[in-house]
Design a protein around this motif. Structure first.
Motif, PDB file in Angstrom:
ATOM      1  N   SER A 133       0.830  -1.212   0.000  1.00  0.00           N
ATOM      2  CA  SER A 133       0.000   0.000   0.000  1.00  0.00           C
ATOM      3  C   SER A 133       0.860   1.256   0.000  1.00  0.00           C
ATOM      4  CB  SER A 133      -0.924  -0.008   1.212  1.00  0.00           C
ATOM      5  OG  SER A 133      -1.810  -1.089   1.145  1.00  0.00           O
ATOM      6  N   VAL A 134       1.918   1.264   0.789  1.00  0.00           N
ATOM      7  CA  VAL A 134       2.810   2.433   0.826  1.00  0.00           C
ATOM      8  C   VAL A 134       3.485   2.621  -0.525  1.00  0.00           C
ATOM      9  CG1 VAL A 134       4.946   3.321   1.841  1.00  0.00           C
ATOM     10  CG2 VAL A 134       3.158   2.412   3.313  1.00  0.00           C
ATOM     11  N   VAL A 155       1.651   6.531  -6.956  1.00  0.00           N
ATOM     12  CA  VAL A 155       0.529   7.303  -7.499  1.00  0.00           C
ATOM     13  C   VAL A 155       0.623   8.785  -7.128  1.00  0.00           C
ATOM     14  CG1 VAL A 155      -1.975   7.607  -7.346  1.00  0.00           C
ATOM     15  CG2 VAL A 155      -1.020   5.332  -7.639  1.00  0.00           C
ATOM     16  N   HIS A 156       1.031   9.077  -5.895  1.00  0.00           N
ATOM     17  CA  HIS A 156       1.045  10.466  -5.439  1.00  0.00           C
ATOM     18  C   HIS A 156       2.443  11.088  -5.435  1.00  0.00           C
ATOM     19  CE1 HIS A 156      -3.146  10.582  -4.334  1.00  0.00           C
ATOM     20  NE2 HIS A 156      -3.009   9.396  -3.769  1.00  0.00           N
ATOM     21  N   ALA A 169       4.617  17.704 -11.789  1.00  0.00           N
ATOM     22  CA  ALA A 169       3.344  17.759 -12.503  1.00  0.00           C
ATOM     23  C   ALA A 169       2.194  18.178 -11.600  1.00  0.00           C
ATOM     24  CB  ALA A 169       3.035  16.404 -13.125  1.00  0.00           C
ATOM     25  N   ALA A 170       2.388  18.103 -10.299  1.00  0.00           N
ATOM     26  CA  ALA A 170       1.273  18.413  -9.401  1.00  0.00           C
ATOM     27  C   ALA A 170       1.460  19.746  -8.722  1.00  0.00           C
ATOM     28  CB  ALA A 170       1.132  17.323  -8.341  1.00  0.00           C
TER      29      ALA A 170
END
Length: 66
Positions: free
Chosen positions: A49-50, A56-57, A65-66
């Motif tokens: 999960s990590v 993804v983030h 890009a964010a």
């Protein structure tokens, strides 16, 4: 995120099984394989999960890009 949901469902059922074995007295210091396997899968689930969240983030933020 559906894969992570599947892992959470599986680890919840494994944890319930481990708790049931402990309550029934079938899990102790010598017979602890069920606990060890549950702990191993728990660590794998958290690491997966990590890694997914970082990918993804974290990756888009690393590229700006964010």
């Amino acid at each position: 995120f559906s894969l992570e949901g599947f892992y959470v469902t599986v680890i919840a059922s494994i944890a319930a099984y481990t708790i049931a074995r402990a309550v029934a007295g079938k899990l102790n210091g010598l017979r602890r394989v069920t606990f060890d396997n549950t702990m191993l899968f728990w660590h794998y689930t958290v690491a997966q999960s990590v890694a997914g969240l970082l990918l993804v983030h974290g990756f888009p933020r690393l590229l700006g890009a964010a």
